[in-house]
Scaffold this active site. Structure first.
Site, short mmCIF file in Angstrom:
data_model
loop_
_atom_site.label_atom_id
_atom_site.label_comp_id
_atom_site.label_asym_id
_atom_site.label_seq_id
_atom_site.Cartn_x
_atom_site.Cartn_y
_atom_site.Cartn_z
N LYS A 149 16.94 -5.04 3.88
CA LYS A 149 17.23 -3.91 4.77
C LYS A 149 18.63 -3.96 5.37
O LYS A 149 19.25 -2.92 5.58
CB LYS A 149 16.19 -3.85 5.89
CG LYS A 149 14.81 -3.45 5.41
CD LYS A 149 13.83 -3.34 6.58
CE LYS A 149 12.44 -2.99 6.11
NZ LYS A 149 11.49 -2.84 7.23
N GLY A 177 9.43 -10.79 19.57
CA GLY A 177 9.89 -10.69 18.19
C GLY A 177 11.05 -9.73 18.08
O GLY A 177 10.93 -8.56 18.45
N ASP A 182 11.24 3.27 9.79
CA ASP A 182 10.35 2.35 10.50
C ASP A 182 10.23 2.75 11.97
O ASP A 182 9.13 2.79 12.53
CB ASP A 182 10.88 0.91 10.41
CG ASP A 182 10.68 0.29 9.04
OD1 ASP A 182 9.73 0.68 8.34
OD2 ASP A 182 11.48 -0.59 8.66
N TYR A 237 -0.63 -5.20 10.28
CA TYR A 237 -1.72 -4.32 9.86
C TYR A 237 -2.66 -4.94 8.83
O TYR A 237 -3.59 -4.30 8.38
CB TYR A 237 -1.19 -2.99 9.34
CG TYR A 237 -0.37 -3.04 8.07
CD1 TYR A 237 -0.99 -3.11 6.82
CD2 TYR A 237 1.01 -2.99 8.12
CE1 TYR A 237 -0.24 -3.15 5.65
CE2 TYR A 237 1.76 -3.02 6.96
CZ TYR A 237 1.13 -3.09 5.73
OH TYR A 237 1.87 -3.12 4.58
N THR A 276 12.67 -2.94 1.57
CA THR A 276 12.00 -3.80 2.54
C THR A 276 12.59 -5.21 2.46
O THR A 276 13.59 -5.44 1.78
CB THR A 276 10.47 -3.77 2.34
OG1 THR A 276 9.85 -4.42 3.46
CG2 THR A 276 10.05 -4.42 1.04
N LEU A 328 0.82 -1.21 0.00
CA LEU A 328 0.00 0.00 0.00
C LEU A 328 0.85 1.26 0.00
O LEU A 328 0.32 2.37 -0.09
CB LEU A 328 -0.91 0.01 1.24
CG LEU A 328 -1.91 -1.14 1.35
CD1 LEU A 328 -2.74 -0.99 2.61
CD2 LEU A 328 -2.80 -1.20 0.13
N THR A 329 2.17 1.12 0.08
CA THR A 329 3.05 2.28 0.14
C THR A 329 2.94 3.17 -1.10
O THR A 329 2.88 4.40 -0.97
CB THR A 329 4.51 1.84 0.37
OG1 THR A 329 4.59 1.15 1.63
CG2 THR A 329 5.45 3.03 0.43
N ASN A 347 15.71 1.35 5.42
CA ASN A 347 14.48 1.16 4.64
C ASN A 347 14.23 2.31 3.66
O ASN A 347 13.19 2.35 3.00
CB ASN A 347 13.27 0.93 5.53
CG ASN A 347 12.73 2.23 6.10
OD1 ASN A 347 13.48 3.13 6.46
ND2 ASN A 347 11.41 2.32 6.23
N GLY A 350 13.54 -7.73 11.97
CA GLY A 350 13.67 -6.38 11.43
C GLY A 350 12.68 -5.41 12.03
O GLY A 350 13.05 -4.30 12.46
#
Length: 314
Positions: A91, A151, A127, A247, A87, A36-37, A112, A154
């Site tokens: 990275k 987690g 980010d 997301y 991405t 969606l970027t 990024n 990255g």
């Protein structure tokens, strides 16, 4: 350049070049055709009155390995691109390819965004900026006295850095790969010497969650194609908050269950929007309207429906 599609092949029309008063930007990564970027960048640029084209360079579609990212960046510079977002899985690879590293990108060990500045390539990491800003607007008044993060890949490096910049007094890092948690903890301790940063083994995680003020989830679990939940929200004490970097969907099982139990939650939208907003600002020098970008982003997610592709980055 050898193999694949030429980098200067138009994605949808010729687009503006450096000498034509507009911006030409791209994204390099694997499996990113549904990103969606591009839509976020182009829509906000229109609102700012900026001619702007954003192209996808998917390594899979190009038939190129991740190790070709350096050649792709050189080709992009020659083709008149102003900048390239980066991405997964590139990275870390870009770190040694740029001529200059922004201090935050150097500390994070990941890039990024690569800005083409004359003959030089400058690496940034937006980010962490996106996540920091999301914490500010999405969890006002939240306590960062003690935070647990699950987690340490990255996305986890960016969220950990943002939490520490935000002032987390103690940060407990956990990952199924214990060595990765230890490595991230050591890297963060080198830059945040006054804050307590520890690696927590998976079997110690439940007790850490019982004591924490907030939990950050930074793994793919919960994406549309990776359903599940990373921990039992019943372990959380009253007043603890929960943040998820996923997301797609915005309401993961973790976010839904935590909200149902009355905990403040932050979904993955603000980080996704924030990194795009910061990138756009660095590329153009203009100030994007973050709230407007987030409204557009959430409309895009709604239009996808429940079958939208999974995602937790660009």
């Amino acid at each position: 350049m050898t193999g694949g599609t030429p980098i200067d092949a138009p994605a949808h029309g010729p687009g503006p070049g450096r000498g034509e008063g507009g911006y030409l930007v791209g994204l390099i990564g694997e499996g990113i055709t549904a990103s969606l970027t591009p839509a976020m960048h182009e829509a906000e640029a229109r609102e700012l009155g900026l001619p702007y084209e954003y192209r996808i360079l998917d390594l899979i579609e190009l038939g190129r390995p991740a190790t070709d990212v350096g050649a792709l960046l050189e080709d992009a510079a020659s083709a008149g691109f102003h900048a390239m977002n980066i991405t997964h899985p590139c990275k870390q690879l870009v770190l040694d390819l740029v001529d200059e590293l922004d201090a935050d990108a150097a500390r994070l060990g990941a890039v990024n965004l690569v800005l083409f500045d004359g003959d030089r390539m400058v690496g940034y990491n937006t980010d962490w900026m996106g996540y920091r800003d999301g914490l500010t607007t999405g969890l006002p008044g939240a306590s960062f006295e003690r935070v647990v993060q699950i987690g340490c890949g990255g996305a986890g490096a960016a969220t950990a850095y943002a939490l520490l910049v935000k002032g987390a007094e103690r940060l407990d890092l956990s990952d199924v790969d214990g060595a990765r948690a230890e490595e991230l903890a050591a890297r963060m301790r080198a830059h945040f010497r006054e804050q307590a940063i520890t690696a927590v083994a998976p079997d110690e995680l439940p007790e850490a969650i019982r004591r924490t003020n907030g939990v950050v989830h930074a793994t793919p679990l919960g994406m549309a194609h990776h359903p599940g939940i990373a921990f039992d929200v019943g372990l959380l004490r009253d007043g603890a908050w929960v943040s998820d970097v996923v997301y797609r969907p915005l309401e993961t099982e973790l976010v839904r269950r935590a909200a149902e139990r009355g905990h403040a939650v932050l979904d993955g939208g603000p980080m996704a929007v924030g990194q795009a907003c910061a990138s756009l600002r660095i590329i153009t020098g203009s100030t994007p309207d973050r709230e407007r970008m987030e409204r557009h982003f959430r409309a895009l997610i709604r239009d996808e429906g429940p079958s939208g592709a999974g995602g937790s980055s660009q």
